[in-house]
Design a protein around this motif. Sequence first.
Motif, PDB file in Angstrom:
ATOM      1  N   GLY A   1     -44.361 -23.278  -4.255  1.00  0.00           N
ATOM      2  CA  GLY A   1     -44.076 -23.276  -2.829  1.00  0.00           C
ATOM      3  C   GLY A   1     -43.339 -24.528  -2.404  1.00  0.00           C
ATOM      4  O   GLY A   1     -43.262 -25.513  -3.141  1.00  0.00           O
ATOM      5  N   ASP A   2     -42.755 -24.477  -1.203  1.00  0.00           N
ATOM      6  CA  ASP A   2     -42.007 -25.622  -0.668  1.00  0.00           C
ATOM      7  C   ASP A   2     -40.887 -26.070  -1.606  1.00  0.00           C
ATOM      8  O   ASP A   2     -40.588 -27.263  -1.721  1.00  0.00           O
ATOM      9  CB  ASP A   2     -42.940 -26.809  -0.390  1.00  0.00           C
ATOM     10  CG  ASP A   2     -43.974 -26.492   0.681  1.00  0.00           C
ATOM     11  OD1 ASP A   2     -43.622 -25.744   1.619  1.00  0.00           O
ATOM     12  OD2 ASP A   2     -45.117 -26.965   0.557  1.00  0.00           O
ATOM     13  N   GLY A   3     -40.284 -25.101  -2.323  1.00  0.00           N
ATOM     14  CA  GLY A   3     -39.161 -25.437  -3.192  1.00  0.00           C
ATOM     15  C   GLY A   3     -39.543 -26.262  -4.398  1.00  0.00           C
ATOM     16  O   GLY A   3     -38.730 -27.044  -4.900  1.00  0.00           O
TER      17      GLY A   3
ATOM     18  N   VAL B   1     -34.288 -19.857  -5.573  1.00  0.00           N
ATOM     19  CA  VAL B   1     -35.658 -19.632  -6.028  1.00  0.00           C
ATOM     20  C   VAL B   1     -35.896 -18.131  -6.145  1.00  0.00           C
ATOM     21  O   VAL B   1     -35.731 -17.393  -5.169  1.00  0.00           O
ATOM     22  CB  VAL B   1     -36.679 -20.241  -5.034  1.00  0.00           C
ATOM     23  CG1 VAL B   1     -38.101 -19.938  -5.481  1.00  0.00           C
ATOM     24  CG2 VAL B   1     -36.469 -21.742  -4.911  1.00  0.00           C
ATOM     25  N   PRO B   2     -36.274 -17.624  -7.337  1.00  0.00           N
ATOM     26  CA  PRO B   2     -36.521 -16.186  -7.512  1.00  0.00           C
ATOM     27  C   PRO B   2     -37.717 -15.719  -6.690  1.00  0.00           C
ATOM     28  O   PRO B   2     -38.560 -16.518  -6.277  1.00  0.00           O
ATOM     29  CB  PRO B   2     -36.798 -16.057  -9.018  1.00  0.00           C
ATOM     30  CG  PRO B   2     -36.276 -17.312  -9.632  1.00  0.00           C
ATOM     31  CD  PRO B   2     -36.424 -18.373  -8.590  1.00  0.00           C
TER      32      PRO B   2
ATOM     33  N   VAL C   1     -38.208 -22.513 -16.454  1.00  0.00           N
ATOM     34  CA  VAL C   1     -37.668 -23.784 -15.986  1.00  0.00           C
ATOM     35  C   VAL C   1     -36.647 -24.238 -17.021  1.00  0.00           C
ATOM     36  O   VAL C   1     -36.953 -24.342 -18.217  1.00  0.00           O
ATOM     37  CB  VAL C   1     -38.780 -24.839 -15.826  1.00  0.00           C
ATOM     38  CG1 VAL C   1     -38.191 -26.163 -15.342  1.00  0.00           C
ATOM     39  CG2 VAL C   1     -39.833 -24.342 -14.838  1.00  0.00           C
ATOM     40  N   LEU C   2     -35.408 -24.471 -16.592  1.00  0.00           N
ATOM     41  CA  LEU C   2     -34.306 -24.809 -17.496  1.00  0.00           C
ATOM     42  C   LEU C   2     -34.144 -26.320 -17.550  1.00  0.00           C
ATOM     43  O   LEU C   2     -33.874 -26.957 -16.527  1.00  0.00           O
ATOM     44  CB  LEU C   2     -33.024 -24.131 -17.033  1.00  0.00           C
ATOM     45  CG  LEU C   2     -33.127 -22.614 -16.780  1.00  0.00           C
ATOM     46  CD1 LEU C   2     -31.774 -22.042 -16.398  1.00  0.00           C
ATOM     47  CD2 LEU C   2     -33.682 -21.893 -17.994  1.00  0.00           C
TER      48      LEU C   2
ATOM     49  N   ARG D   1     -38.079 -14.825 -15.133  1.00  0.00           N
ATOM     50  CA  ARG D   1     -38.300 -14.593 -16.566  1.00  0.00           C
ATOM     51  C   ARG D   1     -37.725 -13.278 -17.041  1.00  0.00           C
ATOM     52  O   ARG D   1     -37.459 -13.109 -18.224  1.00  0.00           O
ATOM     53  CB  ARG D   1     -39.801 -14.625 -16.861  1.00  0.00           C
ATOM     54  CG  ARG D   1     -40.439 -15.993 -16.640  1.00  0.00           C
ATOM     55  CD  ARG D   1     -41.829 -16.049 -17.217  1.00  0.00           C
ATOM     56  NE  ARG D   1     -42.528 -17.259 -16.791  1.00  0.00           N
ATOM     57  CZ  ARG D   1     -43.751 -17.587 -17.170  1.00  0.00           C
ATOM     58  NH1 ARG D   1     -44.427 -16.774 -17.965  1.00  0.00           N
ATOM     59  NH2 ARG D   1     -44.316 -18.696 -16.736  1.00  0.00           N
ATOM     60  N   THR D   2     -37.528 -12.347 -16.133  1.00  0.00           N
ATOM     61  CA  THR D   2     -36.977 -11.050 -16.512  1.00  0.00           C
ATOM     62  C   THR D   2     -35.456 -10.989 -16.410  1.00  0.00           C
ATOM     63  O   THR D   2     -34.848 -10.012 -16.791  1.00  0.00           O
ATOM     64  CB  THR D   2     -37.551  -9.938 -15.630  1.00  0.00           C
ATOM     65  OG1 THR D   2     -37.295 -10.251 -14.254  1.00  0.00           O
ATOM     66  CG2 THR D   2     -39.052  -9.812 -15.839  1.00  0.00           C
TER      67      THR D   2
END
Length: 355
Positions: free
Chosen positions: A247-249, A264-265, A272-273, A349-350
């Motif tokens: 949350g909150d970015g 944000v998906p 996480v890249l 993730r998908t």
Amino acid sequence: MTSKVEFRGLRRVFGKTVTLDGLDLTVEPGQFVALLGPSGCGKTTALRCVAGFERPDSGAVLVDGKDITDVPANKRDAGMVFQSYSLFPNLNARDNVAFGLRVRRVAAATRRARADELLELVGLPGHADRYPHQLSGGQQQRVALARALALEPRVLLLDEPLSALDAKVRVALREEIRRLQLGLGITTIFVTHDQEEALSIADRVAVLRDGRLEQAGPPAEVYDRPATPFVAEFVGTMNHLPGRLAGDGKVTVLGQTLPVDGAVPADPDVHVLVRPEAVQVTHTTGSQPESGIGEVVTASFRGASVRLRLLLDGHDVLADVPGHEAARLAPGTRVAIRLVERPVLVAARTAPDAV
């Protein structure tokens, strides 16, 4: 004289294959721009549209604000260097360089002097009388470069000119090309699928995918702040670490909470890249499994740094560490893993780009 080049909504279709799909890109006067992307992304087609060897189905190519889409290739004032050199085997180096001048009926003495001057400029003094079969691949490409410059074009187009050369020659010649480009101040568009090549010599890198522009910017920006997961994957090496949006970015990964850079998906479970150089590794004697504790699997020497492959909760993680620290991090060593405290890119993730 140097020129501004603009791609405006270029679309090119071959049969059912869309090679360019509304490409928009501007190359400022004197800039060196690399078109980077996988095979089939449209980068060479875009270059050929500038050269006049391809005509877009829609859209336009502008040079200094003038639409040249319908101008014949021989009237475009662009010099092109091909991957295959394309030298005339029956002409020596001097005559290959001077060929365009001869077509334009420039006096023999003038074109000879110009060819010799350019051969010296590209580092081939004393090679004027040699034929292509007497030159190495790197030397042939230098002759091709000199030939492209002979007519003093406003735009220089390079279509993967180094891909047929061995690694050491490639590095030397790409630096030579950059030196010449800076010295002449000529607007240059360089096509390559080699990310290191693009990042090392271009003022701006334009990453293409399926005929569209994913991101364009200075090399450091494209590498450090990729605009999309695809750019993050294609430019440089990227780790995928399981995380969860907080949350909150922000996102939680390896027990840390970091700010998210970019979109944000919807699904809170994300990848996480993270670049290998953003992974911090320290030796630990902890014996209990916990977040951020893994094991060194392999260590690969890379000069000033060593790339470690780590096993963390069943996932492979790559980390680059200074060479002087690697002796304490031999394979089998138990280590604590943390990420540099800075914004990270995340992907669902998908999503196809996230795997």
